[in-house]
Design an enzyme around this catalytic site. Structure first.
Site, mmCIF file in Angstrom:
data_model
loop_
_atom_site.group_PDB
_atom_site.id
_atom_site.type_symbol
_atom_site.label_atom_id
_atom_site.label_comp_id
_atom_site.label_asym_id
_atom_site.label_seq_id
_atom_site.Cartn_x
_atom_site.Cartn_y
_atom_site.Cartn_z
ATOM 1 N N THR A 136 0.897 -1.143 0.000
ATOM 2 C CA THR A 136 0.000 0.000 0.000
ATOM 3 C C THR A 136 0.936 1.193 0.000
ATOM 4 O O THR A 136 2.137 1.021 0.129
ATOM 5 C CB THR A 136 -0.843 -0.052 1.298
ATOM 6 O OG1 THR A 136 -1.668 -1.198 1.252
ATOM 7 C CG2 THR A 136 -1.730 1.160 1.512
ATOM 8 N N SER A 156 -11.053 -2.394 5.872
ATOM 9 C CA SER A 156 -9.680 -1.953 5.625
ATOM 10 C C SER A 156 -8.981 -1.625 6.942
ATOM 11 O O SER A 156 -9.635 -1.379 7.957
ATOM 12 C CB SER A 156 -9.714 -0.693 4.757
ATOM 13 O OG SER A 156 -8.421 -0.148 4.610
HETATM 14 O O1 DON Z 1 -7.109 -2.054 3.215
HETATM 15 C C1 DON Z 1 -6.310 -2.730 3.836
HETATM 16 O O2 DON Z 1 -6.228 -2.735 5.032
HETATM 17 C C2 DON Z 1 -5.328 -3.590 3.064
HETATM 18 N N1 DON Z 1 -5.834 -3.909 1.770
HETATM 19 C C3 DON Z 1 -4.056 -2.844 2.984
HETATM 20 C C4 DON Z 1 -2.981 -3.682 2.398
HETATM 21 C C5 DON Z 1 -1.676 -3.144 2.747
HETATM 22 O O3 DON Z 1 -1.500 -2.221 3.468
HETATM 23 C C6 DON Z 1 -0.557 -3.830 2.205
HETATM 24 N N2 DON Z 1 0.636 -3.028 2.470
HETATM 25 N N3 DON Z 1 1.628 -2.806 2.663
#
Ligand code: DON
Length: 578
Positions: free
Chosen positions: A388, A459
């Site tokens: 992310t 999320s």
């Molecule tokens: O929305 C969420 O919490 C996850 N899809 C986020 C994924 C995520 O942060 C991966 N990252 N480094």
């Protein structure tokens, strides 16, 4: 203290304080996404300014944000431009095929949250993921993307420069090519060398010249993406949801067996929501409401801490770590039990009350870990993706923006939309996969976060803004799946409770516990604290070590208004100053 340049650094197994400068420091190569080696270097890069500024993962995107601020754009203009630029320059997480959350704090007005989380396609059934045949690398794992309409909504509410001018720099980057640095080369090589990256279109888009590995100094040119961005710039967000890009998405669904239809795209709507506001010490902490679990989980943790004497032994003591782990364990159990899309599930209001947090905190034992099974014996959770990206922006007038958006895993489901040059998310895997089945192996089957057509998956994204007497003092957030909320907690506590400088607050080693598995994850500790893990184990904690988060942040001195802009260097990080 405010502007000092000291950050944690570990070299060759030795932890020590070093002076960092505004010249980039190269962190030791971090090959595995989250493992730490003895040569791990958690450092941060800081610059101080009175002007508008951007902190994000990618140098090219930071430069785009800087240029927009310099042209007189405000922080929301810059955020829209940076988000489109990251979709080009940091393709593992920057996106137009995913979703996210953007907090906006206009001086003198209420903080607001733009939510553009993906939705389940109408054809998605509750047991879509149940038999394991839909993996994270399957196009059926893609939710209906929210980013383009989400950015357009924020722009319509707060933007001052024309929409197309904010997308122009991203088009330019895609056409001329992004200069590949060490972090981007590592990221691209990693996904291309993974056997699970199978789609020929994805490989065509991201293959290095002449079939070799990506190297620093190469250029990543993305002509299809440039064309797609041009359509969005010229025709507005509907190009993506009802126009020519929507057609390409639907064609890709037919070709690869996906679920998203023209009606799903047409029906997608981002939301403007009221953030969760938490009074903590003399500050107001603002973070996203459901369908993010960030705001409520943060509220639970901060309010439990307020009810405890948790820090009298200092930041790096076993007692402080113990209390933090216990608070995290309890908050994450409630997250798993209660949270989901608020349009589909009732979120109990007591979760944000101080009284409830006090009751939870009263169950924490001072000398002994509480086994997670005891906190909520009926529930269990599974692992999730790790890619992310977060960016923080402030403009010269103090308008603050905190944005986290994602494709879920690195490069989403690793399926590109043919002819459109962008990647689809695999956010459906954020839903609870097997209705009613909760196992010791890590599945959770509780109803709040089960799949339903049109529903948003839960999320952990937690873009956060802290105000003191109405004035923004901190903008932060992070990637990292469920670790995100604890990364934000660490940054807040480092600064608000331990008075660490901006740079130290970001660089200092973090910790994470998510209730289940019953395991605390620690970043390597500062010098002189080698005994801490053993002390924690004696209290009954189970430990692993790993890198955590990437928290590009901006701190504002409430007295002088001066900003300290901090790029986290755990992955890559860049600062743009107007
Ligand atoms: O929305 C969420 O919490 C996850 N899809 C986020 C994924 C995520 O942060 C991966 N990252 N480094």
């Amino acid at each position: 203290m405010w502007c000092d340049r000291v950050a944690w650094q570990r070299v060759g197994g030795l932890l020590g304080f070093v002076l960092t400068s505004v010249v980039a420091i190269t962190p030791a190569a971090v090959e595995a996404e989250n493992e730490v080696s003895s040569a791990e270097v958690p450092v941060a890069l800081a610059r101080s300014t009175d002007k508008g500024a951007v902190a994000c993962v990618s140098p090219a995107a930071a430069e785009v944000g800087r240029a927009i601020l310099q042209r007189g754009g405000n922080a929301v203009d810059a955020a829209v431009a940076v988000a489109f630029a990251l979709a080009v320059s940091w393709p593992e997480a920057g996106n137009i095929g995913g979703g996210g959350f953007m907090l906006v704090a206009p001086p003198g007005q209420a903080v607001t949250c733009f939510e553009f989380r993906e939705t389940a396609p109408r054809a998605a059934s509750v047991d879509l993921l149940a038999d394991g045949s839909v993996t994270a690398w399957d196009v059926r794992a893609a939710g209906v993307p929210g980013t383009v309409r989400g950015l357009a909504l924020a722009h319509a509410r707060f933007g001052t420069l024309p929409w197309r001018e904010l997308i122009a720099p991203a088009i330019d980057l895609a056409e001329r090519g992004v200069l590949v640095n060490a972090a981007l080369a590592r990221s691209l090589n990693r996904v291309l060398e993974d056997k699970r990256t199978t789609q020929p279109e994805f490989r065509r888009l991201f293959q290095a010249p002449n079939g070799r590995r990506w190297q620093e100094g190469d250029r990543l040119v993305q002509r299809d993406l440039a064309r797609t961005l041009l359509r969005i710039a010229q025709d507005g967000p509907d190009a993506f949801y009802t126009g020519s890009i929507a057609q390409l998405i639907v064609q890709e669904m037919r070709r690869s067996g996906g679920l998203i239809t023209a009606d799903d795209l047409k029906a997608y709507r981002p939301q403007e929501r009221v953030p969760i506001a938490i009074r903590y010490r003399d500050c107001e902490v603002y973070a996203p409401p459901p369908p993010s679990s960030g705001g409520i989980t943060l509220a639970l943790m901060l309010q439990m801490l307020e009810a405890l004497d948790w820090k009298s032994q200092g930041r790096w003591s076993a007692e402080t770590y113990h209390y933090l782990i216990e608070v995290m364990r309890r908050a994450y159990a409630d997250r798993a039990r209660h949270l989901g899309d608020p349009d589909f599930t009732r979120i109990p209001p007591h979760l944000t009350s101080k009284e409830y947090a006090r009751r939870l905190a009263a169950g924490i034992r001072r000398d002994k870990a509480t086994p997670s099974a005891e906190v909520a014996p009926d529930l269990e959770i599974r692992p999730e993706g790790e890619s992310t990206t977060h960016f923080s922006i402030i403009d010269r007038n103090g308008l603050a923006v905190s944005t986290t958006y994602t494709l879920e895993n690195s490069y989403g489901c690793r399926m590109a939309v043919g002819g459109a040059g962008f990647i689809l998310n695999n956010e459906m895997t954020d839903f609870n996969p097997r209705p009613g089945i909760t196992t010791v192996g890590g599945l959770i089957g509780t109803p709040p976060n089960q799949i339903a057509p049109g529903k948003r998956m839960l999320s952990s994204m937690t873009p956060t803004i802290v105000r003191q007497r109405g004035q923004t003092v901190l903008i932060t957030g992070s990637p990292g799946g469920r670790t995100i909320i604890n990364t934000v907690l660490c940054v807040l506590l480092n600064h608000l409770d331990f008075g660490m400088s901006a740079e130290q607050s970001v660089a200092a080693p973090r910790l994470h516990h998510q209730w289940l598995p019953d395991m605390a994850r620690l970043e390597p500790l500062p010098p002189g604290h080698d005994e801490l893990p053993a002390q924690l184990r004696r209290k009954g904690h189970h430990l692993v070590f790993g890198r955590q988060g990437d928290a590009h942040s901006i701190f504002v001195d409430p007295q002088t208004g001066r900003r300290t802009v901090v790029a986290d260097r755990r992955i890559d990080g860049a600062i743009g100053i107007e």
